[in-house]
Design a protein around this motif. Structure first.
Motif, PDB file in Angstrom:
ATOM      1  N   SER A 283       0.824  -1.206   0.000  1.00  0.00           N
ATOM      2  CA  SER A 283       0.000   0.000   0.000  1.00  0.00           C
ATOM      3  C   SER A 283       0.862   1.260   0.000  1.00  0.00           C
ATOM      4  O   SER A 283       1.868   1.345   0.712  1.00  0.00           O
ATOM      5  CB  SER A 283      -0.913  -0.001   1.223  1.00  0.00           C
ATOM      6  OG  SER A 283      -1.613   1.236   1.310  1.00  0.00           O
ATOM      7  N   HIS A 284       0.426   2.248  -0.789  1.00  0.00           N
ATOM      8  CA  HIS A 284       1.077   3.554  -0.798  1.00  0.00           C
ATOM      9  C   HIS A 284       0.024   4.672  -0.714  1.00  0.00           C
ATOM     10  O   HIS A 284       0.205   5.781  -1.194  1.00  0.00           O
ATOM     11  CB  HIS A 284       1.926   3.718  -2.070  1.00  0.00           C
ATOM     12  CG  HIS A 284       2.889   4.873  -1.999  1.00  0.00           C
ATOM     13  ND1 HIS A 284       3.989   4.866  -1.184  1.00  0.00           N
ATOM     14  CD2 HIS A 284       2.892   6.072  -2.637  1.00  0.00           C
ATOM     15  CE1 HIS A 284       4.660   6.000  -1.321  1.00  0.00           C
ATOM     16  NE2 HIS A 284       4.011   6.769  -2.204  1.00  0.00           N
ATOM     17  N   ASP A 285      -1.113   4.329  -0.069  1.00  0.00           N
ATOM     18  CA  ASP A 285      -2.194   5.308   0.028  1.00  0.00           C
ATOM     19  C   ASP A 285      -1.873   6.413   1.023  1.00  0.00           C
ATOM     20  O   ASP A 285      -2.458   7.490   0.986  1.00  0.00           O
ATOM     21  CB  ASP A 285      -3.500   4.616   0.448  1.00  0.00           C
ATOM     22  CG  ASP A 285      -4.000   3.664  -0.631  1.00  0.00           C
ATOM     23  OD1 ASP A 285      -3.627   3.869  -1.806  1.00  0.00           O
ATOM     24  OD2 ASP A 285      -4.729   2.711  -0.291  1.00  0.00           O
ATOM     25  N   GLY A 286      -0.962   6.150   1.903  1.00  0.00           N
ATOM     26  CA  GLY A 286      -0.562   7.134   2.912  1.00  0.00           C
ATOM     27  C   GLY A 286       0.398   6.489   3.876  1.00  0.00           C
ATOM     28  O   GLY A 286       0.772   5.314   3.724  1.00  0.00           O
ATOM     29  N   ILE A 287       0.824   7.278   4.888  1.00  0.00           N
ATOM     30  CA  ILE A 287       1.753   6.710   5.855  1.00  0.00           C
ATOM     31  C   ILE A 287       1.057   5.649   6.681  1.00  0.00           C
ATOM     32  O   ILE A 287      -0.176   5.618   6.786  1.00  0.00           O
ATOM     33  CB  ILE A 287       2.330   7.811   6.776  1.00  0.00           C
ATOM     34  CG1 ILE A 287       1.206   8.452   7.595  1.00  0.00           C
ATOM     35  CG2 ILE A 287       3.114   8.827   5.987  1.00  0.00           C
ATOM     36  CD1 ILE A 287       1.713   9.334   8.721  1.00  0.00           C
ATOM     37  N   MET A 288       1.858   4.774   7.287  1.00  0.00           N
ATOM     38  CA  MET A 288       1.307   3.707   8.119  1.00  0.00           C
ATOM     39  C   MET A 288       1.142   4.238   9.540  1.00  0.00           C
ATOM     40  O   MET A 288       2.120   4.655  10.175  1.00  0.00           O
ATOM     41  CB  MET A 288       2.247   2.495   8.106  1.00  0.00           C
ATOM     42  CG  MET A 288       1.679   1.275   8.779  1.00  0.00           C
ATOM     43  SD  MET A 288       2.791  -0.135   8.564  1.00  0.00           S
ATOM     44  CE  MET A 288       1.779  -1.440   9.226  1.00  0.00           C
ATOM     45  N   VAL A 289      -0.075   4.232  10.021  1.00  0.00           N
ATOM     46  CA  VAL A 289      -0.365   4.718  11.375  1.00  0.00           C
ATOM     47  C   VAL A 289      -0.502   3.507  12.299  1.00  0.00           C
ATOM     48  O   VAL A 289      -1.274   2.574  12.013  1.00  0.00           O
ATOM     49  CB  VAL A 289      -1.650   5.571  11.398  1.00  0.00           C
ATOM     50  CG1 VAL A 289      -1.928   6.070  12.820  1.00  0.00           C
ATOM     51  CG2 VAL A 289      -1.523   6.744  10.440  1.00  0.00           C
ATOM     52  N   LEU A 290       0.235   3.533  13.428  1.00  0.00           N
ATOM     53  CA  LEU A 290       0.305   2.380  14.316  1.00  0.00           C
ATOM     54  C   LEU A 290      -0.648   2.544  15.489  1.00  0.00           C
ATOM     55  O   LEU A 290      -0.964   3.671  15.932  1.00  0.00           O
ATOM     56  CB  LEU A 290       1.728   2.209  14.855  1.00  0.00           C
ATOM     57  CG  LEU A 290       2.870   2.228  13.840  1.00  0.00           C
ATOM     58  CD1 LEU A 290       4.194   2.013  14.554  1.00  0.00           C
ATOM     59  CD2 LEU A 290       2.672   1.173  12.762  1.00  0.00           C
ATOM     60  N   THR A 291      -1.058   1.437  16.022  1.00  0.00           N
ATOM     61  CA  THR A 291      -1.775   1.395  17.300  1.00  0.00           C
ATOM     62  C   THR A 291      -0.900   0.599  18.255  1.00  0.00           C
ATOM     63  O   THR A 291      -0.907  -0.643  18.244  1.00  0.00           O
ATOM     64  CB  THR A 291      -3.152   0.735  17.134  1.00  0.00           C
ATOM     65  OG1 THR A 291      -3.913   1.453  16.160  1.00  0.00           O
ATOM     66  CG2 THR A 291      -3.901   0.730  18.465  1.00  0.00           C
ATOM     67  N   THR A 292      -0.105   1.295  19.047  1.00  0.00           N
ATOM     68  CA  THR A 292       0.874   0.605  19.889  1.00  0.00           C
ATOM     69  C   THR A 292       1.268   1.480  21.061  1.00  0.00           C
ATOM     70  O   THR A 292       1.197   2.715  20.987  1.00  0.00           O
ATOM     71  CB  THR A 292       2.138   0.240  19.083  1.00  0.00           C
ATOM     72  OG1 THR A 292       3.062  -0.407  19.959  1.00  0.00           O
ATOM     73  CG2 THR A 292       2.788   1.481  18.502  1.00  0.00           C
ATOM     74  N   ASP A 293       1.656   0.854  22.163  1.00  0.00           N
ATOM     75  CA  ASP A 293       2.171   1.554  23.333  1.00  0.00           C
ATOM     76  C   ASP A 293       3.684   1.441  23.425  1.00  0.00           C
ATOM     77  O   ASP A 293       4.284   1.818  24.446  1.00  0.00           O
ATOM     78  CB  ASP A 293       1.548   0.966  24.610  1.00  0.00           C
ATOM     79  CG  ASP A 293       0.055   1.221  24.674  1.00  0.00           C
ATOM     80  OD1 ASP A 293      -0.392   2.276  24.166  1.00  0.00           O
ATOM     81  OD2 ASP A 293      -0.673   0.356  25.219  1.00  0.00           O
ATOM     82  N   LEU A 294       4.323   0.894  22.372  1.00  0.00           N
ATOM     83  CA  LEU A 294       5.776   0.762  22.386  1.00  0.00           C
ATOM     84  C   LEU A 294       6.425   2.135  22.486  1.00  0.00           C
ATOM     85  O   LEU A 294       5.958   3.099  21.871  1.00  0.00           O
ATOM     86  CB  LEU A 294       6.261   0.056  21.114  1.00  0.00           C
ATOM     87  CG  LEU A 294       5.937  -1.442  21.001  1.00  0.00           C
ATOM     88  CD1 LEU A 294       6.337  -1.959  19.617  1.00  0.00           C
ATOM     89  CD2 LEU A 294       6.662  -2.244  22.085  1.00  0.00           C
ATOM     90  N   PRO A 295       7.507   2.243  23.246  1.00  0.00           N
ATOM     91  CA  PRO A 295       8.168   3.548  23.393  1.00  0.00           C
ATOM     92  C   PRO A 295       8.790   3.999  22.085  1.00  0.00           C
ATOM     93  O   PRO A 295       9.165   3.175  21.236  1.00  0.00           O
ATOM     94  CB  PRO A 295       9.224   3.296  24.474  1.00  0.00           C
ATOM     95  CG  PRO A 295       9.459   1.823  24.445  1.00  0.00           C
ATOM     96  CD  PRO A 295       8.157   1.202  24.059  1.00  0.00           C
ATOM     97  N   ASN A 296       8.884   5.334  21.941  1.00  0.00           N
ATOM     98  CA  ASN A 296       9.519   5.887  20.742  1.00  0.00           C
ATOM     99  C   ASN A 296      10.977   5.447  20.686  1.00  0.00           C
ATOM    100  O   ASN A 296      11.664   5.410  21.713  1.00  0.00           O
ATOM    101  CB  ASN A 296       9.420   7.410  20.757  1.00  0.00           C
ATOM    102  CG  ASN A 296       7.972   7.884  20.757  1.00  0.00           C
ATOM    103  OD1 ASN A 296       7.100   7.208  20.222  1.00  0.00           O
ATOM    104  ND2 ASN A 296       7.721   9.047  21.372  1.00  0.00           N
ATOM    105  N   GLY A 297      11.422   5.152  19.477  1.00  0.00           N
ATOM    106  CA  GLY A 297      12.787   4.660  19.284  1.00  0.00           C
ATOM    107  C   GLY A 297      12.888   3.150  19.214  1.00  0.00           C
ATOM    108  O   GLY A 297      13.953   2.597  18.925  1.00  0.00           O
ATOM    109  N   THR A 298      11.761   2.449  19.518  1.00  0.00           N
ATOM    110  CA  THR A 298      11.766   0.985  19.401  1.00  0.00           C
ATOM    111  C   THR A 298      12.004   0.582  17.949  1.00  0.00           C
ATOM    112  O   THR A 298      11.350   1.110  17.043  1.00  0.00           O
ATOM    113  CB  THR A 298      10.426   0.399  19.880  1.00  0.00           C
ATOM    114  OG1 THR A 298      10.201   0.789  21.240  1.00  0.00           O
ATOM    115  CG2 THR A 298      10.415  -1.120  19.754  1.00  0.00           C
ATOM    116  N   PRO A 299      12.938  -0.351  17.685  1.00  0.00           N
ATOM    117  CA  PRO A 299      13.160  -0.777  16.298  1.00  0.00           C
ATOM    118  C   PRO A 299      11.874  -1.300  15.658  1.00  0.00           C
ATOM    119  O   PRO A 299      11.096  -2.023  16.308  1.00  0.00           O
ATOM    120  CB  PRO A 299      14.207  -1.885  16.426  1.00  0.00           C
ATOM    121  CG  PRO A 299      14.911  -1.587  17.703  1.00  0.00           C
ATOM    122  CD  PRO A 299      13.871  -0.998  18.625  1.00  0.00           C
TER     123      PRO A 299
END
Length: 807
Positions: free
Chosen positions: A139-155
């Motif tokens: 898909s290239h309809d737009g950016i991928m938006v996540l639903t997650t509580d993982l901290p920023n910087g997580t690989p």
């Protein structure tokens, strides 16, 4: 053969690294040639991290709406990123490719690397990604938006739960057909690591509809197809395989096609059982017949445009009218599974390896199925493989099984029973292994040990181990699992059998000499052993015995068997010279025949002849006649090729030669050569000079040795000194060489005559210019040592040869 490490772990529990497993497999005989890391996504999502959009300010540039975002990537400072996606907004969790991250295309090749650069008037320090830009989707309809509580910087790899795979490349030997699958490799690891193995789970009961299978099966050649299993699956919707199945097949180099075909490949590479899926609606007459069609019966195979024709011994899977597949090798084009297929018949069989091997060799068809069938598969695997494949096809396509599973197995293949004696185990391995260890190893290889006694046991080998047929094979299994590295090497190595040195092959040595002569411009001849009695009478003084007379001779020209090779060769020369072919180099291997009283003897000879010009006249060189030295050079080359050591020189045969030499080994004549007498060549009306060499071939063969001796390259330079000797005409070069070697044995390495002068002013004498090569292998020669050596040589020449040293 390719083995996926992740797939392998579904059969056997492994805590070892791929490299450690590679060493273990190599030690057991499954040689690992390479271990290749395979990333689930090209680049492994290195540099991609989970991030949060803090602010998002819209701006226009050239009628294009863009966003200047502030993003928290888990670094000490937030990053500014220019984003063109319409769905980006503050507060979103996204995936960001940080500066230095490389993006890859669908083909796995790198596209570009993220840099900090000015974009539309603003500095951009990364990229907020869509699915296709990461390689995790299309898909290239737009950016991928996540639903997650993982901290920023997580690989990002942690978010997608990606794990790299390792492909183990095994150089599988032809005898190890049992290891041609992930399950087969797991069985070897079980024996070494003592970890249990497990097959994929098959539900019971399977999804099944009422009624009987509409397909009947007949086997006309049970010797070629001892076992046939089949199952009918209806209501199939052919679709793409799920990602887990595609990943496994792609890892081992198989291109996914559709769920049905992919399942057959999954079972083949997973547990080693080939199978084929037919479009059941293409089975004419609802009948499967396993038979050998008549010769030239046509069959169009999958992915081919030209029909193949049966040989008359090809086993084929046929319907009521015609063949549908070349059994165990490849399916037919008009009966394979397509997107429109709704009903499938699954064929899972055990074929005799010899039948498959014969067909795939003739048709030059090497497939994954024939690779295994031609070496031997497990005759007990088809029922389980059929149930496993049927379960997966039903799960992935929505189909259901109709009727019972077909299993035709009239004459089950028995396990092989082999008597094994511990004495032979100890003798062949060279070490006593604990008897309980032997039993444990064999049991872990699925080989039972029955009737155990202190002297031995009976090994019961399952039929899938096609390479274990003898006691030595069982012992080999014990040794490869026990480990060669665990065998202690004795301080005193011995063997029960010492191989003798191979005998010299006369034909091979004859070929070597023939090739040498051919390379030097000679042609080989073959002449009649019958000849004229007058030839022998002309040189009777040089012949060792009497003629062997022919009873009822056809003519006087064929009345005796030859005692010498010379006249046979001269007849060949005369025939060619009379036809204006005057420049000749010929050789012949032949026999001579001799009678002494009532005893007869045959001798083998090599005869060499030269006459005419040594080489043709060209603009660059003038022609010259062959000389005695051309013949002598050829003789020396032959002796060097046959590694003749230190022959003694003596006078020539005066009955044959105007002049020449004879080389002897002890009292036996090795070769005599020189210019033939005019009186002999005149007998065949040859007017030009002929040079001839006659080798005792049997004696020459005895001189050859395969032993090769080496010595170090000299570390110290050699020195050349020249002398001009005035000597009597009767003095030969051999005498000069012998005197030189007599007076200097250590330093003198070579002697060579490089000029000869004879003139009226020397009054019955001749002048030889001779070079001497001096070398000490332990130190550099000094001028003092060189001068003393040359003085000794000069005194020796003056004393022994009466030489005068010219200044």
């Amino acid at each position: 053969m390719k083995i996926s490490f992740n797939w392998l772990k579904t059969f056997v529990e492994l805590t070892e690294t791929p490299e450690e497993i590679g060493k273990i497999l190599t030690a057991t005989g499954l040689e690992v040639e390479d271990i290749e890391k395979v990333e689930a996504v090209p680049g492994g999502l290195r540099g991609f991290v989970v991030a949060e959009v803090l602010t998002c300010d819209r701006f226009m540039m050239k009628e294009k709406q863009l966003s200047l975002c502030t993003v928290d990537t888990g670094a000490d400072q937030s990053s500014t990123i220019v984003c063109g996606a319409a769905n980006v907004a503050a507060g979103q969790k996204v995936i960001v490719a940080t500066v230095g991250t490389t993006l890859y295309g669908q083909d796995g090749k790198p596209i570009f690397t993220i840099e900090r650069k000015k974009t539309y008037g603003h500095f951009s320090e990364g990229m907020i990604c869509a699915e296709d830009e990461m390689g995790v989707g299309t898909s290239h309809d737009g950016i991928m938006v996540l639903t997650t509580d993982l901290p920023n910087g997580t690989p990002a790899a942690a978010y997608f739960d990606l794990s790299d795979d390792f492909v183990i490349h095994i150089g599988l030997t032809p005898n190890r057909a049992d290891a041609a699958s992930h399950f087969g490799v797991a069985r070897d690891l079980k024996a070494v690591l003592k970890h249990p193995v497990q097959l994929p789970q098959v539900d019971a009961p399977l999804k099944q509809t009422t009624g009987t299978s509409p397909i009947s099966v007949t086997i006309q050649n049970p010797e070629a197809c001892p076992r046939f299993c089949g199952v009918y699956i209806e209501g199939v919707t052919v679709r793409q395989s799920p990602d887990w199945l595609k990943e496994k097949l792609t890892a081992v180099g198989i291109k996914p096609r559709n769920a049905v075909v992919d399942v057959t490949n999954y079972v083949l590479h997973g547990i080693g059982q080939p199978m084929h899926a037919f479009d059941a609606d293409a089975i004419t007459g609802n009948e499967i017949v396993v038979r050998v069609p008549e010769k030239n019966t046509p069959l169009l195979l999958l992915a081919e445009e030209t029909e193949r024709h049966a040989t008359g011994y090809d086993l084929m899977i046929c319907n009521a009218e015609k063949p549908m597949a070349l059994a165990g090798i490849k399916g037919g084009k008009h009966s394979g599974v397509e997107d429109s297929t709704t009903n499938v018949f699954l064929e899972v069989a055990y074929f005799d390896p010899a039948w498959i091997r014969k067909s795939d060799n003739f048709h030059a068809l090497k497939t994954d199925a024939s690779f295994r069938y031609a070496r031997g598969t497990d005759p007990n695997m088809p029922p389980f493989a059929a149930r496993l494949a049927a379960q997966l096809i039903c799960e992935l396509t929505g189909g259901s099984i109709k009727g019972d599973f077909i299993d035709i197995y009239p004459d089950p293949i028995a396990h092989v029973q082999i008597d094994v004696r511990y004495a032979n185990v100890d003798r062949l391995i060279g070490q006593v292994i604990d008897r309980s260890t032997i039993t444990e190893i064999l049991n872990n290889l699925d080989i039972e040990c029955l009737h155990q006694t202190p002297q031995g046991f009976v090994a019961v080998v399952p039929p899938y181990r096609v390479d274990v047929k003898r006691e030595a094979d069982v012992i080999e299994e014990i040794l490869r699992i026990y480990g060669l590295d665990n065998i202690k090497i004795s301080d005193f190595l011995a063997t029960e059998l010492v191989s003798g040195f191979p005998k010299i092959d006369p034909d091979r040595q004859r070929l070597r000499v023939a090739q040498l002569l051919a390379a030097n411009g000679f042609n080989e001849t073959l002449s009649n052993s019958l000849t004229k009695a007058s030839y022998a009478a002309a040189i009777k003084a040089s012949l060792p015995a009497d003629n062997v007379l022919m009873l009822n001779a056809l003519s006087e020209d064929l009345s005796v068997m030859r005692q010498t090779m010379v006249f046979s060769g001269l007849e060949s020369l005369a025939r060619n010279v009379n036809r204006r072919q005057k420049d000749l180099k010929i050789f012949e291997f032949g026999k001579t025949y001799h009678r002494t009283a009532d005893s007869y003897e045959e001798q083998q000879h090599l005869a060499v002849f030269l006459t005419g010009n040594a080489e043709a006249e060209t603009w660059l060189t003038k022609s010259r006649e062959v000389s005695f030295y051309d013949l002598a050079s050829t003789v020396q080359k032959i002796m060097a090729t046959m590694r003749v050591q230190n022959p003694k020189i003596s006078d020539h045969d005066e009955a044959l030669f105007e002049y020449g030499h004879t080389y002897r080994l002890g009292k036996k004549t090795l070769v005599t050569f020189g210019q033939l007498k005019r009186s002999i060549t005149k007998m065949l009306d040859i007017k030009q000079t002929v040079f001839y060499a006659d080798f005792n071939w049997e004696l020459l063969l005895k001189q050859y040795s395969d032993a090769v001796r080496f010595k170090d390259i000299a570390k110290f330079p050699e020195v050349r000194r020249d002398l001009s000797l005035v000597i009597e005409k009767t003095v030969t070069y051999e005498q000069i060489k012998k005197v030189a070697q007599q007076y200097e044995r250590k330093l003198l390495q070579a002697v060579n005559v490089f000029d000869v002068y004879e003139g009226d002013n020397l009054a019955g004498k001749k002048s030889y210019s001779v070079s001497f090569m001096l070398q000490d292998f332990e130190q550099t020669l000094t001028e003092s040592t060189i001068d003393k050596t040359m003085e000794r040589l000069i005194k020796g020449f003056e004393k022994d040869l009466g030489a005068i040293i010219r200044k």
